[in-house]
Design an enzyme around this catalytic site. Sequence first.
Site: not given
Ligand code: IVH
Length: 691
Positions: A31, A78, A115, A117, A119, A138, A232, A335, A429, A432, A447, A453
Amino acid sequence: MQERIAQLRQQLQLAGHHYHVLDEPQIPDAEYDRLFRELQSLEADHPQWITPDSPTQRVGAQPMTSFTSVAHKVPMLSIHTETDITAEGAIQFDTRVRKVLQLSAQDPPLTYVAELKFDGLAISLIYKDHVLLQACTRGDGQSGEDVTHNIRTIGQIPLRLPQSAPANLEVRGEVYMRRDDFESLNERQRQRIAQGVKNEKTFVNPRNAAAGAVRQLDPKIAAQRPLSFFAYSLHFHASADAVLSPVQATLNGLHSYGSHFHILMALKDWGFPVSEHCQLVTGAQGLIAYHQHIAQARDQLPFDIDGVVYKVNQISLQSELGMVSREPRWAVAHKYPAQEEMTTVLAIEVQVGRTGKLTPVAKLAPVFVGGVTVTNATLHNEDEARRKDVRVGDRVVVRRAGDVIPEVVSVLLDKRDHAAPAFSMPRHCPVCNSPAVREEGEADFRCTGGLFCSAQRKQAILHFAQRRAVEIEDLGDKLVDQLVDAGWVKTLPDLYRLTRDQLIGLDRMAEKSANNLLQSLENSKQTTLPRFVYGLGIRHVGEATAKDLAKHFGSLQAIMDASIEQLLTVNDVGPVVAHSLRTFFDQANNREVVQQLRDGGVHWEEFEPGARLDLPLSGHTYVITGTLPTLSREQAQVLLEQAGAKVAGSVSKKTTAVVAGEAAGSKLDKAIALGVPVLDEAALLALTRYP
Ligand code: IVH
């Protein structure tokens, strides 16, 4: 238009504050992303209305005042998120990169590192003279919070680096919480709350729990929170206070790592956890294959991911690609569909299951989550419904991961603008009206109506008719509703007394479908002992137990007459199952049902106990996965079982072979990884066609 922009900014700011500063997400990420994108696109159309304080103009929120703020020597960037969640996203990234690098179709494909991503939350670790000096969050990308005291408590993060590593460097990565750690943490929290410990709460999801732990002021508390880390990226020190990104460091001749993959391997060598899912891949096709592979594997990973990240492997090419608006052009996040979404509770209904279990179910305004439209979500039981305090009219977060039944994760309490009462389980219930009781030590109300039932009766009939039981094709829930409501089917044997004339009178039942159903009923009469026993729907007797019982006793009469002691000698039958069987067969009406079914023509082959142990595949275990060209999975299973084999749901070292068809996924991967042989349908047929 300007009004909408102002409204979006306010909403995003508030949500961002809840998420980044308070660690209490107010709305699901999906969202937030949607609102963010809407604002981005409005601002792109009307750049004159962009203000410096717009959430699009900064990354993240301001650090909390109670922590020391630390300026990042290299901004923590980011990554651009690919909006197309289909395979197209990977193609678009590859196309964009190739265009900037002025590569033509004739040039060879590029090498990427793909790689996960993770969470969790991004953390920067600064090492000086091989020792961990400082760890910070960060924050807004320019400066973050000093959380060294908490990060030091994470066992996975080295406090000292080996001499083979450069003495001064900065490592970045993700702090996260494994799902099992998260579950046990929440369990512990629940116990504390129950014990009356003040200011304790449970966490919404692993990321939220990890973020809360990292932002603890008291490292003792952080140390009790089970955190994990994946590295990473790596940055280099040019001098005492200058840190350089790999690209800048390369330009300065500071290191000899030609590629990102090389850097990951070095990090691993120095003792940092690096995910085993980091992979070198070739071209857009390699990215797509990785994206698809991880989509399959996602639910089996021990931690949450929200997508994958693609990075151009060669540092020199990263340098050439550079950045646009504070995002590197050489990396992108791709994603997966969100597994959590927000919607409204329209009603709370109580459903009655086959064994009388009452389950509160939230009826929801339809919402697309985890790849399907969801309109119902389970609230599990009264305690759960109360703990979450779900009420009609509430805005709620719904989660659907993999094939798991959708559930309500939490209520957005600050969005509640009504006075609906708290949910409580009815004491009767809803179908029934028999008393509903909750046994000592149990979470569920049941129940007490039994087969009186109609809801239990309907479920019992559907259970008996399902494919894994006696298989009555065409007998769906709508039809069962009508048959039971008309009073024609009171017990299972009544099914076999239905007449064509009765059926034709039913809703949406033409002559042809009536004939079909009668034929299906006829076909179902020829069955097997395990299917029949399973189909009776005895509590705690699943498919596997039914098979074990049939194999052990050989005939229904022997099972019905077995004492508790005899039952306990069966594989995997414990006191609970044994009691349930005895209770069921001690009831005269259940014996009567069995007799009437047999009189009605339901039959199966019986055999001497243990006689089937010398079949060709006895003692072997197979796993079936994917879609076979001609056989259904059930048919393949029957073939294997008739030849004496056991069919299991998951692959292990003990699996004899995996039978794989089209679109086989993780089970096939696992078989290959474990060196378990893989068969196709033709091989299966050859194997089971014994004289
Ligand atoms: S690389 C320039 N690798 O994603 C690249 N980020 O927007 C710098 N994240 O909050 C990030 N897994 O914490 C990179 N395998 C991964 C990642 C990763 C998760 C997160 C990172 C940051 C966001 C990047």
